[in-house]
Structure formats: C-alpha cells, structure tokens
Scaffold this motif. Structure first.
Motif, PDB file in Angstrom:
ATOM      1  N   ALA A  78       2.363 -10.604  -7.289  1.00  0.00           N
ATOM      2  CA  ALA A  78       1.284  -9.490  -7.954  1.00  0.00           C
ATOM      3  C   ALA A  78       1.595  -8.002  -7.185  1.00  0.00           C
ATOM      4  N   VAL A  79       1.927  -7.150  -8.075  1.00  0.00           N
ATOM      5  CA  VAL A  79       2.177  -5.841  -7.738  1.00  0.00           C
ATOM      6  C   VAL A  79       0.813  -5.155  -7.432  1.00  0.00           C
ATOM      7  N   LYS A  80       0.673  -4.522  -5.993  1.00  0.00           N
ATOM      8  CA  LYS A  80      -0.504  -3.695  -5.573  1.00  0.00           C
ATOM      9  C   LYS A  80      -0.347  -2.311  -6.179  1.00  0.00           C
ATOM     10  N   THR A  81      -1.312  -1.896  -6.772  1.00  0.00           N
ATOM     11  CA  THR A  81      -1.450  -0.550  -7.368  1.00  0.00           C
ATOM     12  C   THR A  81      -2.402   0.266  -6.246  1.00  0.00           C
ATOM     13  N   ARG A  82      -2.096   1.471  -6.038  1.00  0.00           N
ATOM     14  CA  ARG A  82      -2.974   2.358  -5.268  1.00  0.00           C
ATOM     15  C   ARG A  82      -3.538   3.263  -5.868  1.00  0.00           C
TER      16      ARG A  82
END
Length: 130
Positions: free
Chosen positions: A5-9
């Motif tokens: 999963a790619v973390k989005t800020r």
C-alpha cells in the motif's frame, strides 16, 4: 504477489492570518513572547531562554530582542502584517521586544499594558518592641 500500500500525505494547508496579538511577559529573570491569532490560538512563542541565553543574560533587553525576532520569524509563514501588543510585567525587555517587532516589518497597531498592580501589597513586618 500484491503491491504494498502506498501512503499518501496530506498537503499542509498554508494559513493566512493578517492580524494577530503579541503577548509580552517580561519578568526580572526572563522575557516570554507569545504570538496568537485574534481568537487566542497560539501561532508561535519564544523566550530569552529558548533564544539561547542562560543565567543573568536572559533578563537583558538584547535577549528579549532576539526572542521577539525568533517568534516573528515563524509568523512570517502566516503572512501576518499587523499586530496588537499586550505587555505584562516590569522587566527590562519590554521596550526592546516592541522595537524588534516594529523593526521586523510588522506594523504595531496598539500597545496595551496589563501589568498587575498590587492593591494592598505584601504583609508588613511585625512591630519592633524595644
């Protein structure tokens, strides 16, 4: 195999606060400068101690000036242009902190002194019997 999963800020919101209040608490030992918005939420603060001064040098006008410049540096990010100043206390850094505010490019609208006044003072010494 599944992808991690790619973390989005979240993008940091840039607040625009054109007017604020500067509280200067100047005691005999230290000077504390707190910059708030008009509702009273603290935006930045600095003291002579946090500006790097120790001992008796904390109570000097120069230390108060450095603390004021440090506190104003953070408020430049909020695009603050004018402030009201509230002073409390009788220390040596009162005037120099205000001069540092004016010299940093922020216009000072009003200066209010809220220094406490003793109504009856300290308890007197007991009477001397001879």
């Amino acid at each position: 195999m599944s992808k991690p999963a790619v973390k989005t800020r979240k993008k940091k919101l840039k607040r625009n606060i054109p007017k604020g209040i500067v509280h200067i608490h100047s005691s005999f030992n230290n000077t504390i400068i707190t910059i708030t918005d008009e509702k009273g939420a603290v935006l930045s603060w600095a003291s002579s101690g946090s500006a790097g001064f120790k001992g008796s040098r904390k109570s000097t006008p120069y230390a108060a000036q450095m603390a004021a410049e440090k506190a104003v540096g953070v408020c430049k990010d909020f695009s603050m242009s004018s402030v009201d100043v509230i002073i409390k206390g009788i220390g040596g850094g009162r005037e120099s902190a205000i001069r540092a505010l004016q010299g940093s490019g922020i216009s000072v609208n009003s200066i209010k002194d809220e220094t406490g006044i003793p109504h009856n003072g300290c308890r007197a010494r007991k009477a001397r019997r001879v």
